[in-house]
Enzyme design. Structure first.
Site, PDB file in Angstrom:
ATOM      1  N   TYR A 120      -0.126  -6.709   4.685  1.00  0.00           N
ATOM      2  CA  TYR A 120      -0.214  -8.157   4.448  1.00  0.00           C
ATOM      3  C   TYR A 120      -0.066  -8.954   5.747  1.00  0.00           C
ATOM      4  CZ  TYR A 120       0.034  -8.010  -0.719  1.00  0.00           C
ATOM      5  OH  TYR A 120      -0.237  -7.842  -2.048  1.00  0.00           O
ATOM      6  N   GLY A 121       0.626  -8.347   6.717  1.00  0.00           N
ATOM      7  CA  GLY A 121       0.877  -9.052   7.976  1.00  0.00           C
ATOM      8  C   GLY A 121      -0.396  -9.479   8.702  1.00  0.00           C
TER       9      GLY A 121
ATOM     10  N   THR B 277       6.498 -11.074   3.763  1.00  0.00           N
ATOM     11  CA  THR B 277       5.210 -11.695   4.091  1.00  0.00           C
ATOM     12  C   THR B 277       4.641 -12.416   2.870  1.00  0.00           C
ATOM     13  OG1 THR B 277       4.912  -9.776   5.519  1.00  0.00           O
ATOM     14  CG2 THR B 277       3.031 -11.223   5.279  1.00  0.00           C
TER      15      THR B 277
ATOM     16  N   CYS C  72       8.839  -8.403  -0.580  1.00  0.00           N
ATOM     17  CA  CYS C  72       7.968  -8.442   0.602  1.00  0.00           C
ATOM     18  C   CYS C  72       8.150  -9.806   1.244  1.00  0.00           C
ATOM     19  CB  CYS C  72       6.521  -8.248   0.144  1.00  0.00           C
ATOM     20  SG  CYS C  72       5.316  -8.490   1.448  1.00  0.00           S
TER      21      CYS C  72
ATOM     22  N   CYS D 223      11.182  -7.501   7.206  1.00  0.00           N
ATOM     23  CA  CYS D 223      10.088  -6.825   6.489  1.00  0.00           C
ATOM     24  C   CYS D 223      10.735  -5.660   5.756  1.00  0.00           C
ATOM     25  CB  CYS D 223       9.041  -6.322   7.491  1.00  0.00           C
ATOM     26  SG  CYS D 223       7.827  -5.190   6.771  1.00  0.00           S
ATOM     27  N   THR D 224      10.403  -5.518   4.474  1.00  0.00           N
ATOM     28  CA  THR D 224      11.092  -4.510   3.656  1.00  0.00           C
ATOM     29  C   THR D 224      10.731  -3.079   4.046  1.00  0.00           C
ATOM     30  OG1 THR D 224       9.357  -4.812   1.997  1.00  0.00           O
ATOM     31  CG2 THR D 224      11.420  -6.017   1.678  1.00  0.00           C
ATOM     32  N   HIS D 225       9.712  -2.911   4.866  1.00  0.00           N
ATOM     33  CA  HIS D 225       9.390  -1.561   5.349  1.00  0.00           C
ATOM     34  C   HIS D 225      10.392  -1.084   6.413  1.00  0.00           C
ATOM     35  CE1 HIS D 225       5.461  -2.111   3.453  1.00  0.00           C
ATOM     36  NE2 HIS D 225       5.201  -0.850   3.705  1.00  0.00           N
TER      37      HIS D 225
ATOM     38  N   ASP E 133       5.494  -5.224  -3.767  1.00  0.00           N
ATOM     39  CA  ASP E 133       5.341  -5.208  -2.298  1.00  0.00           C
ATOM     40  C   ASP E 133       3.902  -4.837  -1.958  1.00  0.00           C
ATOM     41  OD1 ASP E 133       6.053  -5.215   0.493  1.00  0.00           O
ATOM     42  OD2 ASP E 133       6.244  -3.051   0.447  1.00  0.00           O
ATOM     43  N   SER E 134       3.586  -4.887  -0.678  1.00  0.00           N
ATOM     44  CA  SER E 134       2.239  -4.502  -0.241  1.00  0.00           C
ATOM     45  C   SER E 134       2.080  -2.984  -0.174  1.00  0.00           C
ATOM     46  CB  SER E 134       1.977  -5.082   1.150  1.00  0.00           C
ATOM     47  OG  SER E 134       2.961  -4.607   2.047  1.00  0.00           O
TER      48      SER E 134
HETATM   49  N1  DGL Z   1       6.848  -5.094   3.349  1.00  0.00           N
HETATM   50  C1  DGL Z   1       6.238  -6.275   3.786  1.00  0.00           C
HETATM   51  C2  DGL Z   1       7.227  -7.362   4.188  1.00  0.00           C
HETATM   52  O1  DGL Z   1       8.368  -7.349   3.791  1.00  0.00           O
HETATM   53  C3  DGL Z   1       5.001  -6.358   4.566  1.00  0.00           C
HETATM   54  C4  DGL Z   1       4.339  -5.305   5.308  1.00  0.00           C
HETATM   55  C5  DGL Z   1       2.868  -5.653   5.449  1.00  0.00           C
HETATM   56  O2  DGL Z   1       2.189  -5.490   4.425  1.00  0.00           O
HETATM   57  O3  DGL Z   1       2.439  -6.080   6.526  1.00  0.00           O
HETATM   58  O4  DGL Z   1       6.859  -8.278   4.904  1.00  0.00           O
END
Ligand code: DGL
Length: 273
Positions: A39-40, A73, A71, A185-187, A7-8
């Site tokens: 990453y967004g 993204t 992730c 988004c996994t966050h 992931d990022s």
């Molecule tokens: N966790 C990431 C996702 O699922 C991205 C968050 C990011 O880096 O912007 O998209």
């Protein structure tokens, strides 16, 4: 056997949590590209080039039995290129558009994701394929991944900002009200309790992490590859920035990622953003 989860940042831990419950007895290598986070905000071409360079190092060193790109993204951009370059199974995560379309009673649901994920052609293709009967509201949240990262690191977050970020997800029309928000988004699953408190009305929050873990299990069972030997016994975490921040260490340790890999971290740090 080993499974690499990418992931990022620390968001992919929401997928590791589910993977642990399903992929019993695997060694997990968690890689967070925190030097590239978020990453967004990235344009597609440089992000694609960066992730491919990171995987050159990671695949060469770990040669895992499977990789989960935890992730959205990254997954919505990079999976075809990774699958073309490596024979290892790559399992990605994409917004749960099909399950949302199947379950929505009002036919109104929202996809909450990074601005990059909502723009991707692959997200539009999923809507075209599975949700033409629904009214799908794509919400690109500019600050939510950062808020989630702060929250996970134990820092206070501003609920007014959180409320603003989720507000566009709630739509009311003659047809009814939004009844599902898919977490693209996994966050975001780490913020779901806070988001629930701030929601103007109750909705279902869909997290595809468990389905992704099950898909990974299925892929590992299908691939008749001989399990590869690993040098590591504990689960490990590699963060591309090489920063040794206490709060981050605490989060990684609490997810049982007690091992670190200095040599690989140093190689990843050489890949400039
Ligand atoms: N966790 C990431 C996702 O699922 C991205 C968050 C990011 O880096 O912007 O998209």
């Amino acid at each position: 056997m080993s499974v690499l989860i990418f992931d990022s940042g620390v968001g992919g831990l929401s997928v590791l949590r589910e993977a642990r419950a399903v992929l019993i007895g695997q060694q997990f290598i968690y890689v967070g590209d925190d030097a590239g986070f978020p990453y967004g905000d990235w344009q597609e071409a440089p992000l694609l080039a960066r992730i491919m360079s990171l995987f050159d190092v990671l695949m060469n060193h770990y040669n895992p039995d499977a990789v989960i790109v935890a992730c959205n993204t990254a997954s919505t951009l990079i999976l075809p290129a990774l699958r073309e370059r490596y024979t290892t199974p790559f399992i990605g995560i994409v917004p749960a558009i099909k399950p949302a379309a199947e379950r929505s009673a009002s036919g109104l649901f929202s996809v909450l994701a990074t601005p990059a994920t909502v723009k991707r052609q692959s997200t539009k293709d999923l809507i075209e394929e599975f949700a033409t009967d629904c009214s799908v509201n794509l919400v690109g949240a500019t600050r939510l991944a950062r808020l989630a990262e702060e929250y996970m690191l134990g820092r206070a977050i501003d609920s007014a900002i959180l409320k603003d970020e989720i507000a566009p997800c709630f739509v009311e029309s003659a047809q009814g009200k939004t009844d599902i928000i898919t977490l693209g988004c996994t966050h975001y699953p780490f913020l779901v309790n806070e988001m629930r408190k701030l929601a103007p009305w109750p909705v279902d929050w869909l997290d595809p992490a468990e389905a992704v873990a099950r898909r990974a299990l299925h892929q590992l069972q299908q691939s008749n590859a001989t399990p590869k030997a690993s040098d590591h016994t504990s689960d490990i975490a590699v963060m591309s920035s090489g920063q040794q921040e206490k709060a981050r260490k605490r989060v990684l340790d609490s997810f049982g990622l007690v091992g670190r890999d200095k040599a690989i971290t140093e190689k990843l740090m050489l890949i400039n953003r």
